[in-house]
Design an enzyme around this catalytic site. Structure first.
Site, PDB file in Angstrom:
ATOM      1  N   TYR A  53      72.830 -11.925 -78.625  1.00  0.00           N
ATOM      2  CA  TYR A  53      72.814 -12.505 -77.280  1.00  0.00           C
ATOM      3  C   TYR A  53      73.010 -14.013 -77.284  1.00  0.00           C
ATOM      4  CZ  TYR A  53      70.778  -8.042 -75.719  1.00  0.00           C
ATOM      5  OH  TYR A  53      70.539  -6.717 -75.439  1.00  0.00           O
ATOM      6  N   LEU A 238      70.299  -1.089 -63.476  1.00  0.00           N
ATOM      7  CA  LEU A 238      71.053  -1.301 -62.230  1.00  0.00           C
ATOM      8  C   LEU A 238      72.554  -1.155 -62.465  1.00  0.00           C
ATOM      9  CD1 LEU A 238      69.084  -4.312 -60.675  1.00  0.00           C
ATOM     10  CD2 LEU A 238      68.899  -1.868 -60.140  1.00  0.00           C
ATOM     11  N   GLY A 241      74.433  -4.284 -62.303  1.00  0.00           N
ATOM     12  CA  GLY A 241      74.438  -4.851 -60.953  1.00  0.00           C
ATOM     13  C   GLY A 241      75.111  -3.993 -59.912  1.00  0.00           C
ATOM     14  N   LYS A 246      76.143  -5.163 -54.483  1.00  0.00           N
ATOM     15  CA  LYS A 246      76.807  -6.464 -54.275  1.00  0.00           C
ATOM     16  C   LYS A 246      78.303  -6.453 -54.573  1.00  0.00           C
ATOM     17  CE  LYS A 246      75.424  -8.361 -58.799  1.00  0.00           C
ATOM     18  NZ  LYS A 246      74.584  -9.408 -59.440  1.00  0.00           N
TER      19      LYS A 246
END
Length: 347
Positions: A53, A238, A241, A246
């Site tokens: 990461y 999610l 996203g 969205k």
């Protein structure tokens, strides 16, 4: 906030885990530390990271930055013993990480020592194999997955060598528990059986993708979790996203993951739009925030140890952590069942 046990290890973790893969790219160290402070003030005691990461985007220049940010926070706050830290050793594929080689005992030694330095700690609570050496069906690889070419004896020897090394590191006190990620039911059971046979550390968790749009874990791996006490750490709850709504109707908010990673790791396809729209409509019909409905569903799954949330803003973080207090009615659960039958695999 509820707390669950990592496998049979005895380590208690919050049902929500703070994901970190945007720290060092989309989020500054200051923003990351603000997220950490807020999360821990609201009962989250579990952080998940990886040597790889940040991933938004992946780059040689930012490699390891997320662990450094967490290490600085741990050192500044002096809360190491109150925090359960999970990180991962990367597998093959990135030339700048051990020349792109697969996971080996020597590579684990190198990766772990580097993670310990960056995290400014002398032990890792949960050390995970980020993905298998032999190949797998995760990261949208299901359409080309073919295990028939794997050599069973070679794979078994590889897993045994890795488990031997992890056992040495547990004995040395550098690791408290081990976990898998992007793994299969067979791979998990093989590791468990090797541990039983040779007296080696037992796998505590599996970190796989799980969300309303992607639910293969409900099948064989759910059975493994139930019988073997190996719980799921759900990443991308999610769907990168998507389940917030969205990105509906062609929207691409500036600075969002879609604007950076292009297709959300293969999730952003025409098939997902009607499914997402239906789940968002279901949430709004019942007066729920779509993100909180999606997270609350994951939190209530019987095989779930912790749901890994990620946020690039404090508003998102507050919404996501707030899902711990959301109860889904039977009508909502019935609606989710109906939509899952209609859209069983949209990503």
């Amino acid at each position: 906030m509820r707390y669950n046990t990592l496998g049979r290890i005895g380590i208690k973790v919050s049902e929500i885990c703070l994901g970190t893969m945007t720290w060092g790219s989309q989020n500054t160290p200051t923003e990351a530390h603000e997220q950490l402070d807020y999360a821990f003030d609201h009962g989250v005691n579990f952080i998940d990271t990886a040597e790889l990461y940040p991933t938004t985007p992946l780059s040689e220049e930012t490699y390891g930055s997320t662990e450094r940010i967490i290490g600085d926070w741990l050192a500044a706050r002096g809360r190491r013993d109150d925090v359960v830290v999970a990180t991962k050793v990367a597998g093959s594929g990135r030339p700048y990480i051990r020349n792109g080689e697969p996971i080996t005992p020597q590579g684990i030694d190198q990766a772990l020592e580097a993670s310990l330095r960056r995290l400014k700690t002398d032990y890792i609570d949960l050390y995970q194999l980020h993905w298998p050496n032999r190949g797998h069906y995760h990261f949208r690889n299901a359409w080309s997955y073919d295990p028939s070419r794997q050599e069973t004896e070679q794979v078994t020897a590889d897993l045994k060598a890795i488990l031997d090394k992890l056992g040495d590191l547990v004995k040395a006190g550098k690791i408290r528990a081990i976990g898998l990620s992007n793994e299969t039911a067979w791979g998990t059971m093989k590791m468990l059986n090797l541990a039983r046979r040779y007296g080696l550390p037992r796998v505590a968790t599996i970190q796989n993708e799980y969300n309303l749009l992607y639910r293969p874990y409900d099948l064989d791996l759910a059975e493994v979790s139930h019988h073997e006490d190996v719980g799921l750490l759900a990443y991308s709850p999610l769907a990168a996203g998507l389940l917030t709504g969205k990105y509906l109707d062609g929207a691409k908010p500036a600075g969002s993951r879609l604007s950076i990673n292009g297709d959300l790791g293969g999730r952003f396809t025409p098939h997902q739009e009607p499914a997402v729209a239906a789940y968002v409509a279901l949430a709004r019909e019942h007066g729920l925030d779509p993100a909180q409905m999606a997270l609350a569903f994951c939190l209530r799954r019987p095989f779930m140890t912790s749901v890994i949330i990620g946020a690039t803003s404090m508003a998102q973080l507050m919404t996501n952590i707030g899902a711990a207090g959301v109860t889904l009615s039977q009508d909502v659960m019935n609606g989710i069942r109906r939509l899952h039958r209609l859209y069983p695999a949209p990503i």
